[in-house]
Design a protein around this motif. Structure first.
Motif, PDB file in Angstrom:
ATOM      1  N   ARG A 200       0.812  -1.155   0.068  1.00 64.49           N
ATOM      2  CA  ARG A 200       0.114  -0.011   0.147  1.00 64.49           C
ATOM      3  C   ARG A 200       0.805   1.351  -0.054  1.00 64.49           C
ATOM      4  O   ARG A 200       0.420   2.300  -0.458  1.00 64.49           O
ATOM      5  CB  ARG A 200      -0.932  -0.014   1.127  1.00 64.49           C
ATOM      6  CG  ARG A 200      -2.167  -1.151   1.071  1.00 64.49           C
ATOM      7  CD  ARG A 200      -2.920  -0.814   2.173  1.00 64.49           C
ATOM      8  NE  ARG A 200      -4.222  -1.715   2.157  1.00 64.49           N
ATOM      9  CZ  ARG A 200      -4.954  -1.679   2.860  1.00 64.49           C
ATOM     10  NH1 ARG A 200      -5.297  -0.763   4.055  1.00 64.49           N
ATOM     11  NH2 ARG A 200      -6.337  -2.543   2.805  1.00 64.49           N
ATOM     12  N   ARG A 201       1.932   1.132   0.528  1.00 64.49           N
ATOM     13  CA  ARG A 201       2.765   2.455   0.654  1.00 64.49           C
ATOM     14  C   ARG A 201       3.453   2.526  -0.530  1.00 64.49           C
ATOM     15  O   ARG A 201       3.644   3.685  -0.967  1.00 64.49           O
ATOM     16  CB  ARG A 201       4.013   2.170   1.825  1.00 64.49           C
ATOM     17  CG  ARG A 201       5.120   3.331   1.604  1.00 64.49           C
ATOM     18  CD  ARG A 201       5.928   3.000   2.680  1.00 64.49           C
ATOM     19  NE  ARG A 201       5.785   3.185   4.023  1.00 64.49           N
ATOM     20  CZ  ARG A 201       6.648   2.871   5.171  1.00 64.49           C
ATOM     21  NH1 ARG A 201       7.651   2.628   4.978  1.00 64.49           N
ATOM     22  NH2 ARG A 201       6.020   3.004   6.399  1.00 64.49           N
ATOM     23  N   ARG A 202       3.880   1.354  -1.400  1.00 62.02           N
ATOM     24  CA  ARG A 202       4.653   1.619  -2.702  1.00 62.02           C
ATOM     25  C   ARG A 202       3.491   2.182  -3.580  1.00 62.02           C
ATOM     26  O   ARG A 202       3.717   2.909  -4.435  1.00 62.02           O
ATOM     27  CB  ARG A 202       4.929   0.212  -3.155  1.00 62.02           C
ATOM     28  CG  ARG A 202       6.040  -0.255  -2.237  1.00 62.02           C
ATOM     29  CD  ARG A 202       7.328   0.832  -1.826  1.00 62.02           C
ATOM     30  NE  ARG A 202       8.265   0.453  -1.085  1.00 62.02           N
ATOM     31  CZ  ARG A 202       9.211  -0.584  -1.224  1.00 62.02           C
ATOM     32  NH1 ARG A 202       9.344  -1.117  -2.164  1.00 62.02           N
ATOM     33  NH2 ARG A 202       9.958  -0.721  -0.263  1.00 62.02           N
ATOM     34  N   ILE A 203       2.330   1.615  -3.377  1.00 61.91           N
ATOM     35  CA  ILE A 203       1.078   2.256  -4.347  1.00 61.91           C
ATOM     36  C   ILE A 203       1.054   3.765  -3.995  1.00 61.91           C
ATOM     37  O   ILE A 203       1.106   4.726  -5.020  1.00 61.91           O
ATOM     38  CB  ILE A 203      -0.086   1.418  -4.262  1.00 61.91           C
ATOM     39  CG1 ILE A 203       0.170  -0.064  -4.797  1.00 61.91           C
ATOM     40  CG2 ILE A 203      -1.309   2.239  -4.940  1.00 61.91           C
ATOM     41  CD1 ILE A 203      -1.008  -1.015  -4.350  1.00 61.91           C
ATOM     42  N   SER A 210       3.145  10.287  -9.620  1.00 58.10           N
ATOM     43  CA  SER A 210       2.489  10.137 -11.062  1.00 58.10           C
ATOM     44  C   SER A 210       1.454  11.558 -10.916  1.00 58.10           C
ATOM     45  O   SER A 210       1.362  12.409 -11.898  1.00 58.10           O
ATOM     46  CB  SER A 210       1.268   9.176 -11.230  1.00 58.10           C
ATOM     47  OG  SER A 210       2.004   7.904 -11.281  1.00 58.10           O
ATOM     48  N   LYS A 211       0.740  11.786  -9.767  1.00 62.17           N
ATOM     49  CA  LYS A 211       0.177  13.194  -9.666  1.00 62.17           C
ATOM     50  C   LYS A 211       1.075  14.477  -9.813  1.00 62.17           C
ATOM     51  O   LYS A 211       0.683  15.433 -10.490  1.00 62.17           O
ATOM     52  CB  LYS A 211      -0.605  13.405  -8.396  1.00 62.17           C
ATOM     53  CG  LYS A 211      -1.056  14.631  -8.004  1.00 62.17           C
ATOM     54  CD  LYS A 211      -2.574  14.934  -8.750  1.00 62.17           C
ATOM     55  CE  LYS A 211      -3.188  16.082  -8.563  1.00 62.17           C
ATOM     56  NZ  LYS A 211      -4.312  16.338  -9.389  1.00 62.17           N
ATOM     57  N   ARG A 212       2.467  14.293  -9.328  1.00 62.34           N
ATOM     58  CA  ARG A 212       3.440  15.425  -9.641  1.00 62.34           C
ATOM     59  C   ARG A 212       3.887  15.420 -10.824  1.00 62.34           C
ATOM     60  O   ARG A 212       4.182  16.491 -11.450  1.00 62.34           O
ATOM     61  CB  ARG A 212       4.564  15.117  -8.517  1.00 62.34           C
ATOM     62  CG  ARG A 212       4.198  15.556  -7.141  1.00 62.34           C
ATOM     63  CD  ARG A 212       5.306  15.686  -6.253  1.00 62.34           C
ATOM     64  NE  ARG A 212       6.032  14.322  -6.339  1.00 62.34           N
ATOM     65  CZ  ARG A 212       6.065  13.260  -5.314  1.00 62.34           C
ATOM     66  NH1 ARG A 212       4.853  13.295  -4.322  1.00 62.34           N
ATOM     67  NH2 ARG A 212       6.773  12.289  -5.549  1.00 62.34           N
ATOM     68  N   ALA A 213       4.188  14.561 -11.779  1.00 64.04           N
ATOM     69  CA  ALA A 213       4.882  14.365 -12.920  1.00 64.04           C
ATOM     70  C   ALA A 213       3.955  14.438 -13.999  1.00 64.04           C
ATOM     71  O   ALA A 213       4.370  14.830 -14.912  1.00 64.04           O
ATOM     72  CB  ALA A 213       5.913  13.189 -12.843  1.00 64.04           C
ATOM     73  N   ILE A 214       2.781  13.957 -13.849  1.00 61.33           N
ATOM     74  CA  ILE A 214       1.976  13.763 -15.120  1.00 61.33           C
ATOM     75  C   ILE A 214       1.120  14.835 -15.582  1.00 61.33           C
ATOM     76  O   ILE A 214       0.502  15.329 -14.555  1.00 61.33           O
ATOM     77  CB  ILE A 214       1.109  12.539 -15.150  1.00 61.33           C
ATOM     78  CG1 ILE A 214       2.142  11.138 -15.064  1.00 61.33           C
ATOM     79  CG2 ILE A 214       0.107  12.325 -16.226  1.00 61.33           C
ATOM     80  CD1 ILE A 214       1.077  10.063 -15.010  1.00 61.33           C
TER      81      ILE A 214
END
Length: 266
Positions: A200-203, A210-214
């Motif tokens: 869960r932590r890795r997810i 993804s939120k920051r980069a995409i």
């Protein structure tokens, strides 16, 4: 009885540490040799660690969610075997021999001290709130609705000189743990902390990255669906006992037919 210090083995090439996911045995419990001790997770896989000795678990090297370095103490056991079988070897530079023919008996590794329990932090007093007893300005309709919902208007933030229904709605949605509850009932709820560990932590980390980069964008188009709504009404009139259709399946069908013509939107 002798004690045995079990250190986290090298579980993969290039792995410097592993995160503890779960313990199968708790301190004070007995465990047999080659029985599951704990699960640890690396960047590559989740691995089940087995105990190399039989005995009673005395202490552990970390709680679930904590990282343990390769070679660091993972667990300490009070073992049943002879001291000769569980003692860690003496380093070569400290070994001494009185008789070159008969090497001395290896010395037992000193038992690691039991970790002292962490002191419980002092309870933190709740943050001060606005003075109680200050009568907020609100219309009779807002007061009646708040009373029916069991909401204290003194705790509601007003976006203006008077409390409005919109302020009450915002309070019920976001601003309080009270939520929609029955009148004259307590709103106190104990907090439950659930650690985010393992997969869960890795997810969560990947989703945050993804939120920051995409790049994110929103495309809005207004479409007249009067004819589509009329068709939906005709379809629902002849569906009998089957569930009624909403606009969603019709919109999905339209999108599926349209997206191939605009691959950059897909």
């Amino acid at each position: 009885m002798p004690r045995f210090t079990f250190r986290l083995p090298d579980i993969g090439e290039g792995i410097a540490s592993a995160e503890i996911v779960a313990w199968h045995v708790q301190p004070g419990q007995r465990i047999e040799e080659d029985s599951p001790l704990c699960d640890v997770m690396t960047d590559k896989a989740t691995v089940e660690i087995e105990t190399p000795v039989a005995g009673t678990l005395i202490s552990i090297g970390g709680a679930p969610g904590e990282a343990v370095a390769i070679g660091a103490t993972l667990a300490v056991f009070e073992v049943d075997a002879d001291e000769d079988q569980v003692a860690e070897p003496v380093p070569p530079e400290t070994a001494s021999f009185s008789d070159p023919e008969v090497p001395p008996k290896p010395q037992a590794a000193p038992a690691e001290p039991m970790p002292e329990p962490a002191a419980q932090p002092a309870p933190v007093p709740p943050a001060p709130t606005e003075p109680i007893g200050k009568k907020p300005l609100a219309s009779p309709a807002v007061r009646a609705r708040a009373k029916a919902l069991g909401v204290d208007l003194a705790a509601v933030h007003a976006d203006g000189p008077h409390l409005r229904h919109a302020d009450l709605d915002a309070f019920l949605r976001y601003g309080s743990a009270q939520g929609y509850r029955a009148p004259n009932t307590s709103s106190a709820r104990p907090d439950q902390q659930i650690p985010v560990i393992g997969l869960r932590r890795r997810i969560a980390e990947n989703m945050a990255a993804s939120k920051r980069a995409i790049p994110h964008f929103t495309y809005v188009e207004e479409i007249d669906v009067t004819a589509l709504e009329a068709m939906r009404g005709d379809l629902n009139a002849n569906r009998g006992q089957r569930p009624k259709l909403t606009l969603l399946p019709l919109l999905i069908a339209a999108i599926c037919k349209t997206v191939p013509a605009f691959p950059m939107i897909n």
